[in-house]
Design an enzyme around this catalytic site. Structure first.
Site, PDB file in Angstrom:
ATOM      1  N   LYS A 175      -9.578 -13.333 -47.747  1.00  0.00           N
ATOM      2  CA  LYS A 175     -10.081 -13.709 -46.426  1.00  0.00           C
ATOM      3  C   LYS A 175     -11.573 -13.435 -46.384  1.00  0.00           C
ATOM      4  O   LYS A 175     -12.022 -12.313 -46.620  1.00  0.00           O
ATOM      5  CB  LYS A 175      -9.401 -12.910 -45.310  1.00  0.00           C
ATOM      6  CG  LYS A 175      -9.762 -13.495 -43.936  1.00  0.00           C
ATOM      7  CD  LYS A 175      -9.458 -12.598 -42.766  1.00  0.00           C
ATOM      8  CE  LYS A 175     -10.522 -11.594 -42.470  1.00  0.00           C
ATOM      9  NZ  LYS A 175     -11.844 -12.167 -42.127  1.00  0.00           N
ATOM     10  N   GLU A 251     -14.013   0.145 -49.940  1.00  0.00           N
ATOM     11  CA  GLU A 251     -15.455   0.308 -50.194  1.00  0.00           C
ATOM     12  C   GLU A 251     -16.137   0.194 -48.849  1.00  0.00           C
ATOM     13  O   GLU A 251     -16.213  -0.896 -48.270  1.00  0.00           O
ATOM     14  CB  GLU A 251     -15.971  -0.798 -51.133  1.00  0.00           C
ATOM     15  CG  GLU A 251     -15.442  -0.733 -52.547  1.00  0.00           C
ATOM     16  CD  GLU A 251     -16.044   0.403 -53.364  1.00  0.00           C
ATOM     17  OE1 GLU A 251     -16.966   1.084 -52.879  1.00  0.00           O
ATOM     18  OE2 GLU A 251     -15.558   0.614 -54.480  1.00  0.00           O
ATOM     19  N   CYS A 285     -24.912  -1.771 -48.057  1.00  0.00           N
ATOM     20  CA  CYS A 285     -24.184  -0.509 -47.874  1.00  0.00           C
ATOM     21  C   CYS A 285     -24.889   0.670 -48.523  1.00  0.00           C
ATOM     22  O   CYS A 285     -24.822   1.781 -48.036  1.00  0.00           O
ATOM     23  CB  CYS A 285     -22.786  -0.651 -48.454  1.00  0.00           C
ATOM     24  SG  CYS A 285     -22.789  -1.211 -50.167  1.00  0.00           S
ATOM     25  N   GLU A 384     -24.525   4.553 -39.703  1.00  0.00           N
ATOM     26  CA  GLU A 384     -25.102   3.448 -40.473  1.00  0.00           C
ATOM     27  C   GLU A 384     -25.731   2.443 -39.508  1.00  0.00           C
ATOM     28  O   GLU A 384     -25.067   1.949 -38.604  1.00  0.00           O
ATOM     29  CB  GLU A 384     -23.963   2.789 -41.252  1.00  0.00           C
ATOM     30  CG  GLU A 384     -24.432   1.789 -42.261  1.00  0.00           C
ATOM     31  CD  GLU A 384     -23.257   1.191 -43.031  1.00  0.00           C
ATOM     32  OE1 GLU A 384     -22.195   0.959 -42.429  1.00  0.00           O
ATOM     33  OE2 GLU A 384     -23.417   0.970 -44.243  1.00  0.00           O
TER      34      GLU A 384
HETATM   35  P1  NAD Z   1     -16.283  -5.318 -40.978  1.00  0.00           P
HETATM   36  O1  NAD Z   1     -15.435  -4.126 -41.222  1.00  0.00           O
HETATM   37  O2  NAD Z   1     -16.648  -5.652 -39.588  1.00  0.00           O
HETATM   38  O3  NAD Z   1     -15.595  -6.630 -41.578  1.00  0.00           O
HETATM   39  C1  NAD Z   1     -15.215  -6.720 -42.925  1.00  0.00           C
HETATM   40  C2  NAD Z   1     -14.040  -7.666 -43.054  1.00  0.00           C
HETATM   41  O4  NAD Z   1     -12.917  -7.090 -42.408  1.00  0.00           O
HETATM   42  C3  NAD Z   1     -14.269  -9.028 -42.423  1.00  0.00           C
HETATM   43  O5  NAD Z   1     -13.722 -10.014 -43.263  1.00  0.00           O
HETATM   44  C4  NAD Z   1     -13.493  -8.917 -41.124  1.00  0.00           C
HETATM   45  O6  NAD Z   1     -13.035 -10.143 -40.620  1.00  0.00           O
HETATM   46  C5  NAD Z   1     -12.328  -8.059 -41.561  1.00  0.00           C
HETATM   47  N1  NAD Z   1     -11.635  -7.379 -40.445  1.00  0.00           N
HETATM   48  C6  NAD Z   1     -12.138  -7.010 -39.243  1.00  0.00           C
HETATM   49  N2  NAD Z   1     -11.184  -6.441 -38.491  1.00  0.00           N
HETATM   50  C7  NAD Z   1     -10.039  -6.457 -39.228  1.00  0.00           C
HETATM   51  C8  NAD Z   1      -8.712  -6.020 -38.994  1.00  0.00           C
HETATM   52  N3  NAD Z   1      -8.345  -5.450 -37.838  1.00  0.00           N
HETATM   53  N4  NAD Z   1      -7.804  -6.190 -39.990  1.00  0.00           N
HETATM   54  C9  NAD Z   1      -8.150  -6.737 -41.163  1.00  0.00           C
HETATM   55  N5  NAD Z   1      -9.387  -7.194 -41.431  1.00  0.00           N
HETATM   56  C10 NAD Z   1     -10.334  -7.045 -40.477  1.00  0.00           C
HETATM   57  O7  NAD Z   1     -17.583  -5.101 -41.877  1.00  0.00           O
HETATM   58  P2  NAD Z   1     -18.825  -6.090 -41.999  1.00  0.00           P
HETATM   59  O8  NAD Z   1     -19.641  -5.947 -40.762  1.00  0.00           O
HETATM   60  O9  NAD Z   1     -18.381  -7.417 -42.444  1.00  0.00           O
HETATM   61  O10 NAD Z   1     -19.610  -5.446 -43.227  1.00  0.00           O
HETATM   62  C11 NAD Z   1     -20.531  -4.433 -43.068  1.00  0.00           C
HETATM   63  C12 NAD Z   1     -19.935  -3.121 -43.516  1.00  0.00           C
HETATM   64  O11 NAD Z   1     -19.491  -3.232 -44.850  1.00  0.00           O
HETATM   65  C13 NAD Z   1     -20.959  -2.021 -43.524  1.00  0.00           C
HETATM   66  O12 NAD Z   1     -20.383  -0.834 -43.014  1.00  0.00           O
HETATM   67  C14 NAD Z   1     -21.294  -1.864 -44.978  1.00  0.00           C
HETATM   68  O13 NAD Z   1     -21.794  -0.607 -45.338  1.00  0.00           O
HETATM   69  C15 NAD Z   1     -19.979  -2.149 -45.621  1.00  0.00           C
HETATM   70  N6  NAD Z   1     -20.158  -2.538 -47.019  1.00  0.00           N
HETATM   71  C16 NAD Z   1     -19.728  -1.680 -47.990  1.00  0.00           C
HETATM   72  C17 NAD Z   1     -19.924  -1.980 -49.324  1.00  0.00           C
HETATM   73  C18 NAD Z   1     -19.457  -1.069 -50.433  1.00  0.00           C
HETATM   74  O14 NAD Z   1     -19.373  -1.522 -51.571  1.00  0.00           O
HETATM   75  N7  NAD Z   1     -19.138   0.170 -50.166  1.00  0.00           N
HETATM   76  C19 NAD Z   1     -20.561  -3.164 -49.664  1.00  0.00           C
HETATM   77  C20 NAD Z   1     -20.984  -4.022 -48.659  1.00  0.00           C
HETATM   78  C21 NAD Z   1     -20.758  -3.689 -47.333  1.00  0.00           C
END
Ligand code: NAD
Length: 484
Positions: A175, A251, A285, A384
């Site tokens: 997804k 992650e 991140c 963050e």
């Molecule tokens: P997010 O958690 O808002 O969304 C990530 C994904 O989860 C999206 O596809 C979203 O649709 C899905 N999602 C949202 N609610 C959900 C639910 N209830 N059930 C299942 N899926 C759901 O994060 P974002 O804003 O897309 O990304 C930014 C975050 O990601 C930051 O915190 C960043 O640090 C982190 N990040 C971490 C890494 C790493 O490798 N550690 C890398 C990149 C980004």
């Protein structure tokens, strides 16, 4: 002509389809706020259909010679490289990444190429250590795997999750993020062109609710690999626990510290720490969002850092000269601006930027922003921000530097700049972080090293051979042998 994908589709069971209820959501270009596409919102029925297709495809795919699976990977890798410019333009329009900084398609192709050759590493072990028996372990695919990815570097995450899952013989439902669904939707078309058998590799778009949650709760999904925020990571972990205890890899976010000692190569330290927090407008991140500088060196460092940080070329991400794009959407923009306002009230000193330029530019741009001497207890020191905002504080002793760096619930990446090798290694040992850069900072990473977080930055480690483990069961087989 700029590439467009005005009516992206879902890839379910080898077919490009609309959402079953025809529902779509609008996607806006964050640099102009013009509509870019109507994107299918996968319904509960669509997510279930994708899992069912993956389940049906699993027996044949897992029985296939892995070198035959690899053949599809090589075709897809070539297609990704051939379409790199187009994918760059789609990402620029979806989430504002400057095309000049786009490397994701080549990195994704590299991941598919890597795993196309990595399958011989999928190995068990055998022994005669139990008298009277030959014992062995077998590594076997788990079945249907789900991948849920964020918007900041979408194709990198698509490939780093799907490629190891698929080469191990699992079938996949990915997804994409609602903020950056276009490149994944274009890859869905390339998956068909590469000839993957129907149902093996399904790609859906939509929000967390409903489709993300359906995958997280699904009884037929055996493993789920997630990159995103801690808030969503917790929800997914909870949903997995409430249903089939699927194996979840997380992650998550970071609040990465960089420690700069007075003996460091200051020019390098400035150049690299600026790049770390400025690249992708701070939406990374592992960006070094907290910088601790030895007090005697702090005025010169902060001055040089600010001079370099402010010299960005903000503008249309489709222009090759732009190196500073907008925040990904209005939600991200408002969140970064709220943190900046809170920073101003927190007792920290705003010494650079601090403005959003929405009214002036019509896009969600945030100026490179520096706060100095922010109280360690302030919310902007702890959470963050995910924007081009850096907090520069000082320290006087090595112990103080370590204590401050570790005073966070995150632990994704930390770095130390010093010419004293003993100090560098003492600090590398003491930092509570999944990754430590010595005389370098993020995004410097070793391609064969595991990546992942201490504490609230996640669970599990990803990276080349390390990722294979997420998607393989281990079976112990004990064989009684007469007169052995
Ligand atoms: P997010 O958690 O808002 O969304 C990530 C994904 O989860 C999206 O596809 C979203 O649709 C899905 N999602 C949202 N609610 C959900 C639910 N209830 N059930 C299942 N899926 C759901 O994060 P974002 O804003 O897309 O990304 C930014 C975050 O990601 C930051 O915190 C960043 O640090 C982190 N990040 C971490 C890494 C790493 O490798 N550690 C890398 C990149 C980004």
């Amino acid at each position: 002509m700029v590439a467009t994908l005005s009516s992206p589709k879902l890839l379910i069971n080898g077919e490009l389809v609309e959402a079953s209820d025809k529902k779509t959501f609008p996607l806006y270009n964050p640099a102009t706020r013009e509509k870019v596409a109507d994107v299918p919102e996968a319904s509960e029925q669509d997510a279930n259909a994708a899992v069912a297709a993956a389940k049906a495809a699993f027996p044949a795919w897992s029985a296939l010679d892995p070198s035959a699976r690899a053949g599809y990977f090589k075709k897809l890798a070539n297609l990704l490289r051939a379409h790199s410019s187009e994918l760059a333009e789609l990402e620029a329009q979806a989430m504002g990444r400057p095309v000049a900084q786009y490397f994701d398609a080549f990195a994704a192709a590299g991941n598919f190429d890597h795993y196309a050759e990595a399958w011989p590493h999928i190995q068990g072990q055998a022994s005669l250590n139990t008298p009277g028996y030959v014992t062995m372990t077998l590594r076997q695919p788990m079945g249907v795997v789900a991948a849920i990815i964020p918007w900041n570097v979408p194709l990198l995450f698509l490939s780093s999750k799907c490629a190891p899952a698929l080469i191990s013989g699992n079938t996949v439902v990915l997804k994409s993020s609602e903020k950056a669904p276009l490149t994944a939707a274009r890859v869905a078309e390339l998956v068909i062109e590469a000839g993957f058998p129907p149902g093996v590799f399904n790609i859906i778009s939509g929000h967390g609710l409903p489709s993300g949650a359906v995958l997280s709760r699904h009884m037929d999904v055996r493993a789920l690999s997630f990159t995103g925020s801690g808030r969503t990571g917790r929800l997914i972990q909870e949903m997995a626990a409430q249903t089939n205890l699927k194996k979840v890899t997380l992650e998550l976010g970071g609040k990465s510290p960089a420690l700069i000692f007075g003996d460091a190569d200051m020019d390098k330290a400035v150049e690299e720490t600026v790049n770390s927090i400025q690249w992708n407008s701070g939406q990374v991140c592992m960006a070094n969002s907290r910088i601790y500088v030895e007090k005697s060196a702090a005025p010169a460092f902060t001055e040089a850092f600010s001079r370099r940080f402010q010299a960005v070329n903000a503008g249309n991400p489709l222009e090759k000269t732009t190196n500073h794009g907008p925040q990904a959407d209005e939600v991200q923009y408002k969140s970064v601006m709220a943190y900046i306002e809170e920073g101003k009230a927190s007792g920290g000193q705003l010494t650079l930027g601090g403005n959003g330029t929405l009214e002036k530019t019509g896009g969600f741009f945030v100026e490179p922003t520096v706060f100095v001497d922010t109280p360690e207890t302030a919310r902007i020191m702890k959470e963050e921000i995910f924007g081009p905002v850096v907090l520069i504080n000082t320290f006087e002793t090595e112990e103080e530097a370590i204590t401050r760096a570790n005073d966070t619930e995150y632990g994704l990446y930390a770095s130390v700049y010093t010419k004293d090798v003993d100090r560098a290694l003492r600090i590398a040992k003491a930092l509570e972080s999944g990754y430590v850069g010595v005389n370098c900072t993020s995004p410097a990473t070793g391609r064969d090293l595991p990546f992942g977080g201490y504490k609230m930055s996640g669970q599990g480690r990803e990276g080349w051979l390390h990722s294979l483990d997420h998607f393989l069961e281990t079976k112990s087989v004990i064989i009684k042998v007469a007169h052995l």
